[in-house]
Structure formats: C-alpha cells, structure tokens
Write a protein that holds these residues in place. Structure first.
Motif, PDB file in Angstrom:
ATOM      1  N   UNK A  70     -14.096   0.478 -13.293  1.00 49.95           N
ATOM      2  CA  UNK A  70     -14.361   0.960 -11.941  1.00 49.95           C
ATOM      3  C   UNK A  70     -13.082   0.834 -11.120  1.00 49.95           C
ATOM      4  N   UNK A  71     -12.681   1.947 -10.490  1.00 46.72           N
ATOM      5  CA  UNK A  71     -11.466   1.949  -9.692  1.00 46.72           C
ATOM      6  C   UNK A  71     -11.690   1.174  -8.397  1.00 46.72           C
ATOM      7  N   UNK A  72     -10.762   0.296  -8.083  1.00 49.09           N
ATOM      8  CA  UNK A  72     -10.812  -0.456  -6.828  1.00 49.09           C
ATOM      9  C   UNK A  72      -9.442  -0.419  -6.168  1.00 49.09           C
ATOM     10  N   UNK A  73      -9.451  -0.304  -4.853  1.00 51.31           N
ATOM     11  CA  UNK A  73      -8.224  -0.287  -4.068  1.00 51.31           C
ATOM     12  C   UNK A  73      -8.336  -1.364  -2.988  1.00 51.31           C
ATOM     13  N   UNK A  74      -7.326  -2.205  -2.881  1.00 53.46           N
ATOM     14  CA  UNK A  74      -7.360  -3.299  -1.922  1.00 53.46           C
ATOM     15  C   UNK A  74      -6.063  -3.290  -1.113  1.00 53.46           C
ATOM     16  N   UNK A  75      -6.195  -2.990   0.198  1.00 52.26           N
ATOM     17  CA  UNK A  75      -5.024  -2.928   1.069  1.00 52.26           C
ATOM     18  C   UNK A  75      -4.685  -4.292   1.654  1.00 52.26           C
ATOM     19  N   UNK A  76      -3.420  -4.462   1.994  1.00 49.78           N
ATOM     20  CA  UNK A  76      -2.957  -5.652   2.708  1.00 49.78           C
ATOM     21  C   UNK A  76      -1.669  -5.304   3.441  1.00 49.78           C
ATOM     22  N   UNK A  77      -1.233  -6.201   4.307  1.00 46.30           N
ATOM     23  CA  UNK A  77       0.051  -6.020   4.967  1.00 46.30           C
ATOM     24  C   UNK A  77      -0.017  -5.549   6.403  1.00 46.30           C
ATOM     25  N   UNK A  78      -1.218  -5.267   6.898  1.00 45.87           N
ATOM     26  CA  UNK A  78      -1.331  -4.854   8.284  1.00 45.87           C
ATOM     27  C   UNK A  78      -1.041  -6.009   9.227  1.00 45.87           C
ATOM     28  N   UNK A  79      -0.931  -5.692  10.508  1.00 45.48           N
ATOM     29  CA  UNK A  79      -0.663  -6.722  11.491  1.00 45.48           C
ATOM     30  C   UNK A  79      -0.301  -6.120  12.818  1.00 45.48           C
ATOM     31  N   UNK A  80       0.229  -6.978  13.696  1.00 48.05           N
ATOM     32  CA  UNK A  80       0.624  -6.551  15.038  1.00 48.05           C
ATOM     33  C   UNK A  80       2.131  -6.656  15.183  1.00 48.05           C
ATOM     34  N   UNK A  81       2.741  -5.592  15.673  1.00 49.27           N
ATOM     35  CA  UNK A  81       4.183  -5.581  15.897  1.00 49.27           C
ATOM     36  C   UNK A  81       4.460  -4.881  17.218  1.00 49.27           C
TER      37      UNK A  81
END
Length: 126
Positions: free
Chosen positions: A1-12
């Motif tokens: 099963x294909x899974x995608x997990x994002x990270x790295x967002x934030x406030x700048x």
C-alpha cells in the motif's frame, strides 16, 4: 500500500527558506509522476511542482525560480526546497503520487494523482 508522509513545514519570515520532505512507501519511482500541491484557507488546492520518472520538472508560475522539486530514490524521499518565501506561500502543502506518466509541460491537475499525504503547514509572516 502506497503511503506518503510529509514533514518540514513551519513558520518563517518573508524571504526565509524551508525544505519539505515526503517519505514515500511502496511506490515505484520508475513510472509516473510525483508532485507538491498547496491549499490556503478558503482557496482551492493548486499544483506547485511536479517531477516525472525521468527527472523532468514543472512549476507553477508564481514559484518558478524560488522553489525546487527533487527526489532521492535511494532514500524514497521527495523534496521541495522553498526559498525567498512570501506571505502568499502560506498554505498546507501536500505531496502526491501518480502511476501514469504526464506528458504536458505543466503540473498535472490534482485528479491525476492517486496517492496523497496528510499535509504539512507552511506559514510565512511579513
């Protein structure tokens, strides 16, 4: 099963940089297209950038020259390097993957993509 997990967002602050990552599981990089989309409150989701199995990239006009999409196949990771960020870049960012190849010189529409991550928030303050 294909899974995608994002990270790295934030406030700048305006002019700052962020690098988004999308860890990909059970997806064949040798076919298809991967992309980044974003959705701001009250607005429709829009395609930001895409990369195909040959490494060819496309971008929406407003991020051309500021954002760079790339992929590291050995690490099963898709990236979006975002520089010179502006308040109008504030949105939830999603990565997406499609099994079919895309031949046009534009970011494919969201209905072209089968697999989606949950999103990571990017906030740019003035």
């Amino acid at each position: 099963q294909v899974q995608l997990v994002e990270s790295g967002g934030g406030s700048v602050q305006t002019g700052g940089s962020l690098r988004l990552s999308c860890q990909v599981f059970a997806y064949a990089y040798n076919t298809g297209v991967m992309g980044w989309f974003r959705q701001a409150p009250g607005k429709e989701r829009e395609g930001v950038a895409a990369i195909d199995a040959y490494g060819r990239t496309t971008y929406m006009d407003s991020v051309q020259g500021r954002f760079t999409i790339s992929q590291h196949n050995a690490k099963n990771t898709l990236y979006l390097q975002m520089n010179s960020l502006k308040p109008e870049d504030t949105a939830m960012y999603f990565c997406a993957a499609a099994n079919d190849h895309w031949y046009a010189d534009s970011v494919p529409p969201e209905e072209f993509f089968t697999y989606w991550g949950q999103g990571t928030q990017v906030t740019v303050s003035s």
